[in-house]
Design an enzyme around this catalytic site. Structure first.
Site, mmCIF file in Angstrom:
data_model
loop_
_atom_site.group_PDB
_atom_site.id
_atom_site.type_symbol
_atom_site.label_atom_id
_atom_site.label_comp_id
_atom_site.label_asym_id
_atom_site.label_seq_id
_atom_site.Cartn_x
_atom_site.Cartn_y
_atom_site.Cartn_z
ATOM 1 N N GLY A 7 0.777 -1.235 0.000
ATOM 2 C CA GLY A 7 0.000 0.000 0.000
ATOM 3 C C GLY A 7 0.807 1.283 0.000
ATOM 4 N N ARG A 29 -16.673 -14.420 -10.124
ATOM 5 C CA ARG A 29 -16.082 -13.092 -10.302
ATOM 6 C C ARG A 29 -17.155 -11.999 -10.220
ATOM 7 N NH1 ARG A 29 -10.956 -11.676 -12.408
ATOM 8 N NH2 ARG A 29 -10.419 -13.826 -12.857
ATOM 9 N N ARG A 35 -6.124 -7.903 -8.819
ATOM 10 C CA ARG A 35 -7.227 -8.668 -9.397
ATOM 11 C C ARG A 35 -7.578 -8.059 -10.742
ATOM 12 N NH1 ARG A 35 -6.987 -13.157 -7.446
ATOM 13 N NH2 ARG A 35 -9.034 -13.671 -8.292
ATOM 14 N N LEU A 73 -10.200 -6.996 -13.389
ATOM 15 C CA LEU A 73 -11.609 -6.599 -13.284
ATOM 16 C C LEU A 73 -12.300 -6.807 -14.636
ATOM 17 C CD1 LEU A 73 -10.886 -3.361 -11.250
ATOM 18 C CD2 LEU A 73 -11.950 -5.458 -10.371
ATOM 19 N N HIS A 105 0.946 1.602 -12.957
ATOM 20 C CA HIS A 105 1.672 0.435 -13.457
ATOM 21 C C HIS A 105 3.171 0.746 -13.453
ATOM 22 C CE1 HIS A 105 2.306 -3.297 -15.567
ATOM 23 N NE2 HIS A 105 3.088 -2.663 -16.412
ATOM 24 N N ASP A 157 -3.774 -3.097 -18.224
ATOM 25 C CA ASP A 157 -2.629 -2.192 -18.379
ATOM 26 C C ASP A 157 -2.669 -1.412 -19.696
ATOM 27 O OD1 ASP A 157 -1.725 -3.054 -15.913
ATOM 28 O OD2 ASP A 157 -0.451 -4.611 -16.755
HETATM 29 C C1 GAR Z 1 3.465 -0.904 -7.306
HETATM 30 O O1 GAR Z 1 4.778 -0.904 -7.799
HETATM 31 C C2 GAR Z 1 2.458 -0.847 -8.427
HETATM 32 O O2 GAR Z 1 2.865 -0.060 -9.501
HETATM 33 C C3 GAR Z 1 2.384 -2.297 -8.812
HETATM 34 O O3 GAR Z 1 2.401 -2.999 -7.614
HETATM 35 C C4 GAR Z 1 3.140 -2.250 -6.642
HETATM 36 C C5 GAR Z 1 2.282 -2.075 -5.424
HETATM 37 O O4 GAR Z 1 3.018 -1.454 -4.397
HETATM 38 N N1 GAR Z 1 1.207 -2.578 -9.573
HETATM 39 C C6 GAR Z 1 1.147 -3.491 -10.525
HETATM 40 O O5 GAR Z 1 2.077 -4.206 -10.825
HETATM 41 C C7 GAR Z 1 -0.204 -3.619 -11.182
HETATM 42 N N2 GAR Z 1 -0.095 -4.386 -12.387
HETATM 43 P P1 GAR Z 1 2.294 -0.713 -3.222
HETATM 44 O O6 GAR Z 1 1.280 -1.700 -2.628
HETATM 45 O O7 GAR Z 1 3.374 -0.401 -2.254
HETATM 46 O O8 GAR Z 1 1.616 0.502 -3.767
#
Ligand code: GAR
Length: 194
Positions: free
Chosen positions: A13, A67, A93, A95, A111, A147
């Site tokens: 998070g 789902r 997840r 969507l 992303h 994405d």
């Molecule tokens: C982040 O680097 C985000 O960009 C990536 O997951 C991480 C979550 O970190 N998201 C993806 O890969 C989505 N395809 P966080 O929980 O510390 O924000």
């Protein structure tokens, strides 16, 4: 009126935390009123609670292959909290088009790559393997295709010869924490459109 925002997480998070910190400024055009996780023990939930933000858990595992049922529950929570904008922040997840359609133009995702390069998982490893000179992060409107969707903010970092997946990820994460609050601000102010 500040826009009411839900941040959807699955883990650490840190992007949600960056949004929460930005929204502490009373001049910021959005407030984070809900942090929702599909993982009951996601670390980010503790931070949200400590900051006085409502939290909800919709555990996808309890829905099995249903789902639609999972997404109906997500939608019920979002409506109950009168959410206007949804920010996906490490929400792992996929969507459906139905759910995405309900939030068209009102849902962002971050992303860890310079889209349209490196969609999907393990972006830092793949960037190193591809020997790209630049990598980065992207905030985009969510569309049914994963994405993809119109880009709201994007920033590049250099890839250094001695980078590992970890050092590159850390440099990209700094960028993520900067561009997500910026992108949400633009959307909340009505200055970007899908
Ligand atoms: C982040 O680097 C985000 O960009 C990536 O997951 C991480 C979550 O970190 N998201 C993806 O890969 C989505 N395809 P966080 O929980 O510390 O924000």
């Amino acid at each position: 009126m500040r826009k009411r925002v839900a941040v959807l997480i699955s883990g650490r998070g840190s992007n949600m935390m960056a949004l929460v910190e930005a929204a502490k400024d009373p001049k910021y055009p959005a407030e984070i009123v809900l942090v929702l996780s599909n993982v009951p023990d996601a670390a980010g939930l503790d931070f949200a609670r400590a900051n006085g933000i409502a939290t909800e858990v919709v555990d996808h595992r309890t829905f099995g292959k249903d789902r639609a049922g999972f997404e109906q529950e997500l939608q019920r929570m979002l409506l109950a909290h009168r959410i206007e904008i949804v920010c996906l922040a490490g929400f792992m997840r996929i969507l459906t088009a139905d759910f995405v359609g309900q939030w068209q133009g009102r849902m962002l995702n971050i992303h860890p790559a310079l889209l349209p390069q490196f969609k999907g998982l393990h972006t830092h490893r793949r960037a190193l393997e591809a020997k790209v000179k630049q990598h980065g992060a992207t905030v985009h409107f969510v569309v049914p295709e994963m994405d993809s969707g119109p880009i709201v903010a994007q920033e590049a970092v250099e890839v250094r010869p001695d980078d590992t997946e970890q050092t590159l990820a850390a440099r990209v994460l700094d960028v993520e924490h900067r561009i997500y609050p910026l992108a949400l601000k633009l959307l909340a102010e009505g200055r970007v459109f899908p």
